[in-house]
Design a protein around this motif. Structure first.
Motif, mmCIF file in Angstrom:
data_model
loop_
_atom_site.group_PDB
_atom_site.id
_atom_site.type_symbol
_atom_site.label_atom_id
_atom_site.label_comp_id
_atom_site.label_asym_id
_atom_site.label_seq_id
_atom_site.Cartn_x
_atom_site.Cartn_y
_atom_site.Cartn_z
ATOM 1 N N MET A 1 61.034 28.192 34.060
ATOM 2 C CA MET A 1 62.324 28.363 33.416
ATOM 3 C C MET A 1 63.054 29.516 34.102
ATOM 4 N N PRO A 2 64.356 29.330 34.433
ATOM 5 C CA PRO A 2 65.095 30.404 35.100
ATOM 6 C C PRO A 2 65.283 31.613 34.195
ATOM 7 N N GLU A 3 65.308 32.756 34.828
ATOM 8 C CA GLU A 3 65.505 34.008 34.104
ATOM 9 C C GLU A 3 66.962 34.121 33.647
ATOM 10 N N ASP A 4 67.176 34.677 32.462
ATOM 11 C CA ASP A 4 68.537 34.891 31.974
ATOM 12 C C ASP A 4 69.230 35.913 32.865
ATOM 13 N N PRO A 5 70.497 35.661 33.194
ATOM 14 C CA PRO A 5 71.207 36.624 34.038
ATOM 15 C C PRO A 5 71.473 37.924 33.288
ATOM 16 N N LYS A 6 71.476 39.012 34.016
ATOM 17 C CA LYS A 6 71.816 40.305 33.440
ATOM 18 C C LYS A 6 73.330 40.434 33.480
ATOM 19 N N ILE A 7 73.927 40.728 32.353
ATOM 20 C CA ILE A 7 75.375 40.853 32.256
ATOM 21 C C ILE A 7 75.716 42.268 31.824
ATOM 22 N N THR A 8 76.594 42.900 32.567
ATOM 23 C CA THR A 8 77.094 44.219 32.213
ATOM 24 C C THR A 8 78.603 44.130 32.144
ATOM 25 N N ILE A 9 79.165 44.539 31.031
ATOM 26 C CA ILE A 9 80.609 44.523 30.867
ATOM 27 C C ILE A 9 81.123 45.937 31.070
ATOM 28 N N VAL A 10 82.027 46.073 32.011
ATOM 29 C CA VAL A 10 82.664 47.353 32.264
ATOM 30 C C VAL A 10 84.136 47.162 31.943
ATOM 31 N N GLU A 11 84.574 47.782 30.879
ATOM 32 C CA GLU A 11 85.963 47.628 30.452
ATOM 33 C C GLU A 11 86.703 48.920 30.717
ATOM 34 N N ARG A 12 87.754 48.808 31.481
ATOM 35 C CA ARG A 12 88.560 49.981 31.790
ATOM 36 C C ARG A 12 89.794 49.933 30.912
ATOM 37 N N SER A 13 90.043 51.014 30.197
ATOM 38 C CA SER A 13 91.221 51.039 29.336
ATOM 39 C C SER A 13 91.891 52.397 29.463
ATOM 40 N N GLY A 14 93.123 52.459 29.014
ATOM 41 C CA GLY A 14 93.867 53.710 29.079
ATOM 42 C C GLY A 14 94.562 53.862 30.416
ATOM 43 N N PRO A 15 95.517 54.780 30.475
ATOM 44 C CA PRO A 15 96.294 54.925 31.699
ATOM 45 C C PRO A 15 95.477 55.431 32.877
ATOM 46 N N GLY A 16 94.613 56.401 32.651
ATOM 47 C CA GLY A 16 93.799 56.926 33.747
ATOM 48 C C GLY A 16 94.659 57.446 34.882
ATOM 49 N N ASP A 17 94.026 58.085 35.817
ATOM 50 C CA ASP A 17 94.779 58.601 36.951
ATOM 51 C C ASP A 17 94.350 57.934 38.248
ATOM 52 N N ARG A 18 93.527 56.901 38.145
ATOM 53 C CA ARG A 18 93.039 56.206 39.332
ATOM 54 C C ARG A 18 93.645 54.828 39.425
ATOM 55 N N ASP A 19 93.720 54.350 40.644
ATOM 56 C CA ASP A 19 94.118 52.962 40.869
ATOM 57 C C ASP A 19 93.024 52.087 40.246
ATOM 58 N N PRO A 20 93.377 51.148 39.352
ATOM 59 C CA PRO A 20 92.350 50.340 38.689
ATOM 60 C C PRO A 20 91.522 49.508 39.663
ATOM 61 N N VAL A 21 92.111 49.053 40.744
ATOM 62 C CA VAL A 21 91.342 48.275 41.726
ATOM 63 C C VAL A 21 90.300 49.170 42.383
ATOM 64 N N ASP A 22 90.693 50.371 42.767
ATOM 65 C CA ASP A 22 89.735 51.306 43.361
ATOM 66 C C ASP A 22 88.615 51.629 42.383
ATOM 67 N N ALA A 23 88.953 51.783 41.103
ATOM 68 C CA ALA A 23 87.928 52.090 40.098
ATOM 69 C C ALA A 23 86.906 50.957 39.997
#
Length: 74
Positions: A1-23
């Motif tokens: 039986m295949p192993e369940d994939p590991k899922i990590t959710i990274v949610e970026r919110s707020g204005p921040g001072d970085r370019d979101p693509v670079d982050a």
């Protein structure tokens, strides 16, 4: 039986001072186990589609891993 994939959710919110693509790209680089990026797309107007530089478009073009783009149900 295949192993369940590991899922990590990274949610970026707020204005921040970085370019979101670079982050996001820095996050992928810091996690060598990442093998895919899933992004959400919003409906855009014809003018919006003609403009380059959106976060989604830049991630599609610049990501070092395959990108799965999903849109909300109609």
């Amino acid at each position: 039986m295949p192993e369940d994939p590991k899922i990590t959710i990274v949610e970026r919110s707020g204005p921040g001072d970085r370019d979101p693509v670079d982050a996001v790209l820095d996050e992928i680089e810091a996690r060598p186990d990442v093998d895919r990026l899933v992004i959400g797309l919003r409906r855009r107007s014809p003018v919006g589609k003609a403009l380059l530089g959106s976060v989604s478009q830049r991630l599609l073009l610049e990501s070092p891993v395959p990108v799965v783009a999903v849109k909300p149900p109609a």
